[in-house]
Design a protein around this motif. Structure first.
Motif, mmCIF file in Angstrom:
data_model
loop_
_atom_site.group_PDB
_atom_site.id
_atom_site.type_symbol
_atom_site.label_atom_id
_atom_site.label_comp_id
_atom_site.label_asym_id
_atom_site.label_seq_id
_atom_site.Cartn_x
_atom_site.Cartn_y
_atom_site.Cartn_z
ATOM 1 N N VAL A 47 45.884 35.789 40.901
ATOM 2 C CA VAL A 47 46.534 34.790 40.058
ATOM 3 C C VAL A 47 46.250 35.207 38.627
ATOM 4 O O VAL A 47 45.086 35.254 38.211
ATOM 5 C CB VAL A 47 45.977 33.374 40.322
ATOM 6 N N PRO A 48 47.283 35.544 37.855
ATOM 7 C CA PRO A 48 47.038 35.997 36.480
ATOM 8 C C PRO A 48 46.474 34.885 35.592
ATOM 9 O O PRO A 48 46.820 33.721 35.754
ATOM 10 C CB PRO A 48 48.411 36.447 35.986
ATOM 11 N N THR A 49 45.609 35.273 34.680
ATOM 12 C CA THR A 49 45.065 34.359 33.682
ATOM 13 C C THR A 49 46.044 34.290 32.514
ATOM 14 O O THR A 49 46.453 35.321 31.980
ATOM 15 C CB THR A 49 43.688 34.860 33.196
ATOM 16 N N PRO B 205 44.375 48.354 45.306
ATOM 17 C CA PRO B 205 45.037 49.498 44.652
ATOM 18 C C PRO B 205 46.317 49.109 43.902
ATOM 19 O O PRO B 205 46.635 49.703 42.876
ATOM 20 C CB PRO B 205 45.358 50.452 45.811
ATOM 21 N N GLU B 206 47.011 48.097 44.387
ATOM 22 C CA GLU B 206 48.226 47.641 43.704
ATOM 23 C C GLU B 206 47.885 47.060 42.334
ATOM 24 O O GLU B 206 48.562 47.315 41.342
ATOM 25 C CB GLU B 206 48.935 46.598 44.576
ATOM 26 N N ARG B 207 46.821 46.262 42.280
ATOM 27 C CA ARG B 207 46.387 45.690 40.989
ATOM 28 C C ARG B 207 45.891 46.793 40.053
ATOM 29 O O ARG B 207 46.133 46.758 38.853
ATOM 30 C CB ARG B 207 45.263 44.661 41.198
ATOM 31 N N VAL B 208 45.183 47.772 40.603
ATOM 32 C CA VAL B 208 44.679 48.887 39.792
ATOM 33 C C VAL B 208 45.849 49.639 39.161
ATOM 34 O O VAL B 208 45.819 49.969 37.973
ATOM 35 C CB VAL B 208 43.784 49.826 40.640
ATOM 36 N N ALA B 209 46.888 49.888 39.928
ATOM 37 C CA ALA B 209 48.080 50.576 39.398
ATOM 38 C C ALA B 209 48.737 49.740 38.307
ATOM 39 O O ALA B 209 49.114 50.260 37.250
ATOM 40 C CB ALA B 209 49.064 50.869 40.529
ATOM 41 N N GLU B 210 48.851 48.435 38.544
ATOM 42 C CA GLU B 210 49.448 47.545 37.553
ATOM 43 C C GLU B 210 48.611 47.509 36.272
ATOM 44 O O GLU B 210 49.149 47.566 35.160
ATOM 45 C CB GLU B 210 49.575 46.138 38.155
ATOM 46 N N ILE C 106 36.173 47.731 30.897
ATOM 47 C CA ILE C 106 36.185 48.320 32.230
ATOM 48 C C ILE C 106 36.675 47.240 33.181
ATOM 49 O O ILE C 106 36.043 46.195 33.332
ATOM 50 C CB ILE C 106 34.792 48.838 32.672
ATOM 51 N N GLY C 107 37.816 47.516 33.792
ATOM 52 C CA GLY C 107 38.377 46.600 34.777
ATOM 53 C C GLY C 107 38.063 47.098 36.172
ATOM 54 O O GLY C 107 38.269 48.276 36.468
ATOM 55 N N ILE C 108 37.562 46.217 37.017
ATOM 56 C CA ILE C 108 37.211 46.554 38.397
ATOM 57 C C ILE C 108 38.109 45.732 39.316
ATOM 58 O O ILE C 108 38.178 44.500 39.185
ATOM 59 C CB ILE C 108 35.731 46.194 38.701
ATOM 60 N N ASP C 109 38.790 46.405 40.230
ATOM 61 C CA ASP C 109 39.574 45.680 41.233
ATOM 62 C C ASP C 109 39.580 46.479 42.521
ATOM 63 O O ASP C 109 39.642 47.706 42.488
ATOM 64 C CB ASP C 109 41.002 45.409 40.751
ATOM 65 N N GLY D 134 42.715 42.282 38.098
ATOM 66 C CA GLY D 134 44.142 42.014 38.244
ATOM 67 C C GLY D 134 44.981 42.986 37.443
ATOM 68 O O GLY D 134 44.851 44.194 37.595
ATOM 69 N N ASP D 135 45.811 42.463 36.539
ATOM 70 C CA ASP D 135 46.708 43.320 35.755
ATOM 71 C C ASP D 135 46.048 43.902 34.500
ATOM 72 O O ASP D 135 46.697 44.576 33.714
ATOM 73 C CB ASP D 135 47.995 42.586 35.393
ATOM 74 N N GLY D 136 44.763 43.637 34.308
ATOM 75 C CA GLY D 136 44.017 44.251 33.208
ATOM 76 C C GLY D 136 44.149 43.562 31.869
ATOM 77 O O GLY D 136 43.651 44.064 30.857
ATOM 78 N N ARG D 137 44.765 42.408 31.827
ATOM 79 C CA ARG D 137 45.039 41.776 30.528
ATOM 80 C C ARG D 137 43.765 41.429 29.743
ATOM 81 O O ARG D 137 43.782 41.454 28.516
ATOM 82 C CB ARG D 137 45.952 40.572 30.671
#
Length: 191
Positions: free
Chosen positions: A37-39, A87-92, A81-84, A65-68
């Motif tokens: 769920v995006p913030t 793999p779909e979220r990492v690509a996004e 540093i974003g951790i997820d 998530g989407d790295g925002r």
């Protein structure tokens, strides 16, 4: 029994998916603990503000998530540093980093937040479920340096009372600072 071309193709596809799942299990990657769920950006901005994120900070977003959040932190001069685990979220998130031109300040990692070393963080951001926050809490207490700021969107940390609680755009934001006594408390909590 006669295999039609469609059944044969289905069997090959099923076999391939089974092998992919088996390979993923062998690598220790597991399914996400939460749905994405995006913030909202207003909440991201308030989270960064309450943590007083600035140049020189190292901001980890556990379940990015989407790295925002890490993209926004980088725009303030911090490293992110974003951790997820997804793999779909990492690509996004990686695309978001590239689109915003902050690749020199942000890394996105496909890792399990429960096994990732984030001890160099000066700020940790969370948007996890309460049970996950509580499961992560002893690790935060034990591994983060005193003075590290922890911010959670919508969910608290049980009896670890936040220093600040904010309401922003329909969301709750909780803020804590790691203190020297928490490492001892983490050991006692594990017993």
């Amino acid at each position: 029994m006669r295999l039609t071309p469609i059944k044969a193709a289905s069997c090959v596809l099923l076999l391939g998916l089974t092998q992919a799942v088996a390979a993923q299990s062998q690598q220790g990657v597991r399914q996400p603990d939460v749905i994405y769920v995006p913030t909202r950006q207003a909440v991201v901005d308030a989270m960064l503000k309450v943590a007083n994120v600035k140049a020189g900070d190292v901001v980890y977003d556990l379940g990015c998530g989407d790295g925002r959040i890490v993209v926004s932190a980088a725009k303030l001069g911090a490293r992110g540093i974003g951790i997820d685990i997804d793999p779909e979220r990492v690509a996004e998130a990686t695309q978001n980093v590239q689109r915003n031109g902050v690749g020199e300040r942000v890394k996105i990692l496909n890792q399990d937040l429960f096994t990732t070393n984030f001890s160099d963080a000066s700020v940790v951001m969370l948007y996890l479920l309460p049970t996950l926050n509580l499961r992560l809490r002893p690790t935060l207490w034990k591994t983060l340096k005193p003075g590290t700021r922890v911010v959670s969107h919508d969910f608290d940390m049980g009896d670890w009372k936040p220093e600040q609680t904010l309401s922003v755009d329909g969301a709750q934001i909780y803020y804590w600072t790691i203190t020297p006594d928490l490492a001892k408390k983490a050991v006692m909590e594990k017993q």
